[in-house]
Scaffold this motif. Structure first.
Motif, PDB file in Angstrom:
ATOM      1  N   GLN A 126       7.494  -5.588   4.897  1.00  0.00           N
ATOM      2  CA  GLN A 126       8.446  -6.352   5.714  1.00  0.00           C
ATOM      3  C   GLN A 126       7.702  -7.374   6.574  1.00  0.00           C
ATOM      4  OE1 GLN A 126      11.762  -5.939   5.606  1.00  0.00           O
ATOM      5  NE2 GLN A 126      12.490  -7.042   7.389  1.00  0.00           N
ATOM      6  N   GLN A 127       6.613  -6.941   7.214  1.00  0.00           N
ATOM      7  CA  GLN A 127       5.863  -7.884   8.038  1.00  0.00           C
ATOM      8  C   GLN A 127       5.194  -8.963   7.185  1.00  0.00           C
ATOM      9  OE1 GLN A 127       2.017  -7.159   9.927  1.00  0.00           O
ATOM     10  NE2 GLN A 127       2.965  -7.515  11.901  1.00  0.00           N
ATOM     11  N   THR A 136       1.791  -4.778   8.586  1.00  0.00           N
ATOM     12  CA  THR A 136       2.542  -3.610   9.038  1.00  0.00           C
ATOM     13  C   THR A 136       3.773  -3.450   8.138  1.00  0.00           C
ATOM     14  OG1 THR A 136       1.713  -4.045  11.268  1.00  0.00           O
ATOM     15  CG2 THR A 136       3.572  -2.519  11.091  1.00  0.00           C
ATOM     16  N   SER A 166       4.804   1.987   1.013  1.00  0.00           N
ATOM     17  CA  SER A 166       6.011   2.673   1.493  1.00  0.00           C
ATOM     18  C   SER A 166       6.759   3.376   0.378  1.00  0.00           C
ATOM     19  CB  SER A 166       6.943   1.683   2.180  1.00  0.00           C
ATOM     20  OG  SER A 166       6.345   1.181   3.349  1.00  0.00           O
ATOM     21  N   LYS A 167       6.734   2.813  -0.824  1.00  0.00           N
ATOM     22  CA  LYS A 167       7.479   3.403  -1.924  1.00  0.00           C
ATOM     23  C   LYS A 167       6.592   4.295  -2.793  1.00  0.00           C
ATOM     24  CE  LYS A 167      10.619   0.383  -0.611  1.00  0.00           C
ATOM     25  NZ  LYS A 167      11.628   0.740   0.390  1.00  0.00           N
ATOM     26  N   SER A 211      -1.682  -0.506  12.447  1.00  0.00           N
ATOM     27  CA  SER A 211      -2.209   0.770  12.915  1.00  0.00           C
ATOM     28  C   SER A 211      -3.538   1.132  12.242  1.00  0.00           C
ATOM     29  CB  SER A 211      -1.194   1.886  12.664  1.00  0.00           C
ATOM     30  OG  SER A 211      -1.830   3.145  12.756  1.00  0.00           O
ATOM     31  N   GLY A 212      -4.573   1.309  13.047  1.00  0.00           N
ATOM     32  CA  GLY A 212      -5.878   1.701  12.529  1.00  0.00           C
ATOM     33  C   GLY A 212      -5.840   3.103  11.943  1.00  0.00           C
ATOM     34  N   ILE A 213      -5.142   3.991  12.631  1.00  0.00           N
ATOM     35  CA  ILE A 213      -5.012   5.370  12.137  1.00  0.00           C
ATOM     36  C   ILE A 213      -4.420   5.347  10.731  1.00  0.00           C
ATOM     37  CG2 ILE A 213      -3.855   7.590  12.515  1.00  0.00           C
ATOM     38  CD1 ILE A 213      -5.507   7.387  14.861  1.00  0.00           C
ATOM     39  N   SER A 214      -3.317   4.627  10.563  1.00  0.00           N
ATOM     40  CA  SER A 214      -2.670   4.538   9.249  1.00  0.00           C
ATOM     41  C   SER A 214      -3.637   4.002   8.197  1.00  0.00           C
ATOM     42  CB  SER A 214      -1.457   3.602   9.310  1.00  0.00           C
ATOM     43  OG  SER A 214      -0.415   4.159  10.069  1.00  0.00           O
ATOM     44  N   VAL A 226       4.041   6.989   1.473  1.00  0.00           N
ATOM     45  CA  VAL A 226       5.031   7.295   2.512  1.00  0.00           C
ATOM     46  C   VAL A 226       5.291   6.029   3.321  1.00  0.00           C
ATOM     47  CG1 VAL A 226       4.371   9.725   2.694  1.00  0.00           C
ATOM     48  CG2 VAL A 226       3.258   8.050   4.181  1.00  0.00           C
ATOM     49  N   PRO A 227       6.537   5.849   3.775  1.00  0.00           N
ATOM     50  CA  PRO A 227       6.870   4.626   4.524  1.00  0.00           C
ATOM     51  C   PRO A 227       6.305   4.585   5.938  1.00  0.00           C
ATOM     52  CG  PRO A 227       8.856   5.640   3.596  1.00  0.00           C
ATOM     53  CD  PRO A 227       7.737   6.645   3.463  1.00  0.00           C
ATOM     54  N   SER A 228       6.168   5.752   6.595  1.00  0.00           N
ATOM     55  CA  SER A 228       5.954   5.726   8.037  1.00  0.00           C
ATOM     56  C   SER A 228       4.575   5.242   8.451  1.00  0.00           C
ATOM     57  CB  SER A 228       6.223   7.099   8.646  1.00  0.00           C
ATOM     58  OG  SER A 228       5.089   7.923   8.518  1.00  0.00           O
ATOM     59  N   LEU A 229       3.631   5.162   7.512  1.00  0.00           N
ATOM     60  CA  LEU A 229       2.329   4.591   7.873  1.00  0.00           C
ATOM     61  C   LEU A 229       2.461   3.095   8.177  1.00  0.00           C
ATOM     62  CD1 LEU A 229       0.074   6.290   5.162  1.00  0.00           C
ATOM     63  CD2 LEU A 229       0.116   6.858   7.589  1.00  0.00           C
ATOM     64  N   ARG A 230       3.525   2.488   7.614  1.00  0.00           N
ATOM     65  CA  ARG A 230       3.772   1.047   7.780  1.00  0.00           C
ATOM     66  C   ARG A 230       2.559   0.216   7.357  1.00  0.00           C
ATOM     67  NH1 ARG A 230       7.358   0.638   6.517  1.00  0.00           N
ATOM     68  NH2 ARG A 230       8.035  -1.354   7.335  1.00  0.00           N
TER      69      ARG A 230
END
Lengths: 369, 369
Positions: A87-88, A84, A214-215, A248-251, A218-222
């Motif tokens: 970071q994770q 995720t 993320s870079k 997130s499976g969607i991501s 897009v970051p929000s998919l994590r």
């Protein structure tokens, strides 16, 4: 436990503040139309919404593995653990190595240092020079710690990129002491000139290579990942599973669909590089013009410009409090050191501001001196 | 460190296996059309793709808070921390309380026990009876540990729901010893008859209430939350931030958009309840008919049916290996106990199988006896 200074600032500032603080990518470069197309292609499939495997969906791991292999670093999907965000990935590794010692660059990434503290890793800092860590210091430290954390490409915060000589030296030292390298690579694709060879490529069984979308997207998919040998991936997956079952499976499905068209992704990457290079050049130029007492190297990639005032008595941590009142922020250099002793250094993020904001922001900082 | 038995099984079985093992919601009930509409409403907004705050987007925290308040449990968005599924909520709490002692039900949720072990929490098991924990044992344990983890609604694995008397007794004991309660509530909305009052409602400053959209909407968004007093939320947010900065922004915005139409969500919840009730009733009926030596209570909500063979010599952990060969699986009861000593109990998931599979699966298990 204290919060990250950067995250605190991100939440404190308002829309009128010029922020050189966070590591925010430019929203203008998000490939929104293509992500919408990808998203709509996957939204009818029920399995996209169901629980999935902890290591990440095969399609995405295969695509990530292929990129490594195409660059000359042979990799299969079993070498990849989806996380995720990057970071994770750091957190999982810190948990895996909890209570151990670790050799890090100084300055280094704030978020990683916070995670190491949280998991009781004892950090040993090694001086980062213009072409990478000081090699003697690195060997002296690694001999004892057997574990290192480096950001060899467009480092956060210093923007330093390792020379090939220093990369080779790191490889030899890690091998000699049968040690391990955590190579954090969120910025590697954001080169202005050329891509360097990953150090991990010469240490396939002694390394954890960390990547992120993320870079580059897009970051929000994590969504980030760890590349390591299969045995290490299996161990790390158990920790990953405990932390959030799976990312997130969607991501993951959106990304896997988007990445099918590799030409589109390459073109997108190039547009980021072009945009960030123009911003970096302009930021450097304006600094030289408007605040020449701030010494720095022009960035060769990544998202940050780093330097320090000639006058070492300037305390940039105290200064940022003044700057905040004038609606401009940056991250003071002391935040990136283990002991956080105030110094005269600053990290500027140049990717999230307009040209006008860059000029205006530097003027505002200058007025606080 | 060992992997979760359930996750291992989920990855080992093929599409021909009848699985009563996982906690998979029924894919037929996913509100795919409505989620598509919600998703397409948010995909044009750049901020949806950017980094966001660690505690979760305001819109979603407000909607979750409103549901509590409407049920008589006054809550604001500052009482809510969004997490990457309810699994991560457990992990954050386990990290927060690492090395401490904790009172848990026996049997209890496998994933929570694994997380507690990973963070070195010492578990004390208290016998779970038909109407909740044994109150004397609970007080004796909580007096020392000062921290408890309970699943009062349609417990995983036992399907037990606490009586109001036992809920009140738990409240009094927690207050008396100035202790803390972690109330895990992923199944509370899946009642067949009526919803019980959350124990946390009478312990607003001594509780962490955990919720999730994985069982009520879809799992793959990986969105859950912790409800606690503001001070606790601030402390937990620091850990959350270290682990993955924030949960998927895309997932959060999709949910916030979907939840705007509360009537639609309520209708959806009712359709799940109706479907699961029919499945639970049928599963219970078929067990009584085809394998009457397996004693159980008919579920009143949730996703599981739990019971045990009259013949205590039957080892359901050994039995499941035989069942796997015949292409049917369940989770043996010993997995839900701290010491994992084999016993004659079984947890059946009834939500992810068709009526035909339920009948066929029970017959296959019977043939292995």
């Amino acid at each position: 436990m204290k919060r990250s200074f950067i995250r605190e600032i991100l939440e404190a500032i308002d829309e009128h503040t010029i922020s050189f603080a966070g590591g925010l990518p430019s929203e203008n470069l998000f490939p929104i139309e293509d992500l919408k197309i990808a998203t709509n292609k996957i939204l009818d499939t029920p399995k996209v919404y169901q629980y999935t495997v902890s290591n990440g969906i095969s399609e995405l791991r295969e695509q990530i593995a292929k990129r490594y292999t195409d660059e000359g670093f042979p990799t299969t999907k079993d070498n990849i653990l989806i996380t995720t965000g990057s970071q994770q990935a750091m957190y999982i590794l810190a948990k895996f190595f909890e209570n151990k010692e670790i050799t890090i660059e100084e300055p280094s990434y704030l978020g990683a240092m916070n995670i190491f503290r949280l998991n009781n890793l004892k950090m040993q800092g090694v001086k980062l020079e213009e072409d990478g860590v000081n090699i003697d210091e690195f060997e002296k430290s690694l001999k004892n710690t057997k574990l290192s954390y480096l950001i060899p490409d467009f480092q956060n915060p210093s923007a330093t990129t390792y020379s090939q000589e220093k990369r080779d030296a790191v490889v030899n030292i890690v091998k000699k002491h049968n040690a391990l390298l955590i190579e954090d690579s969120p910025y590697s694709e954001l080169f202005f000139d050329k891509k360097s060879k990953y150090i991990s490529q010469d240490l396939p069984n002694n390394s954890f290579h960390l990547g992120s979308f993320s870079k580059t997207l897009v970051p929000s998919l994590r969504i980030g990942w760890i590349r390591a040998d299969e045995e290490k991936i299996r161990s790390l997956m158990i920790i990953k599973e405990s932390i959030d079952l799976h990312s997130s499976g969607i991501s993951q499905y959106i990304l896997a669909e988007y990445l099918k068209d590799t030409n589109k992704y390459e073109k997108h990457l190039q547009s980021i590089r072009d945009d960030y290079k123009a911003k970096a050049d302009f930021f450097s130029l304006q600094l030289n013009k408007l605040m020449p007492e701030f010494k720095h190297q022009k960035p060769k990639g990544g998202m940050f410009l780093y330097g320090g005032f000639e006058d070492k008595k300037i305390d940039t941590f105290a200064l940022v409090q003044e700057c905040l009142k004038k609606k401009v922020v940056y991250v003071p250099g002391n935040q990136f050191y283990i002991d956080k002793v105030p110094n005269s250094e600053i990290r500027f993020n140049y990717t999230h501001s307009s040209f006008e904001q860059i000029t205006e922001g530097i003027k505002l900082i200058k007025s606080c001196l």
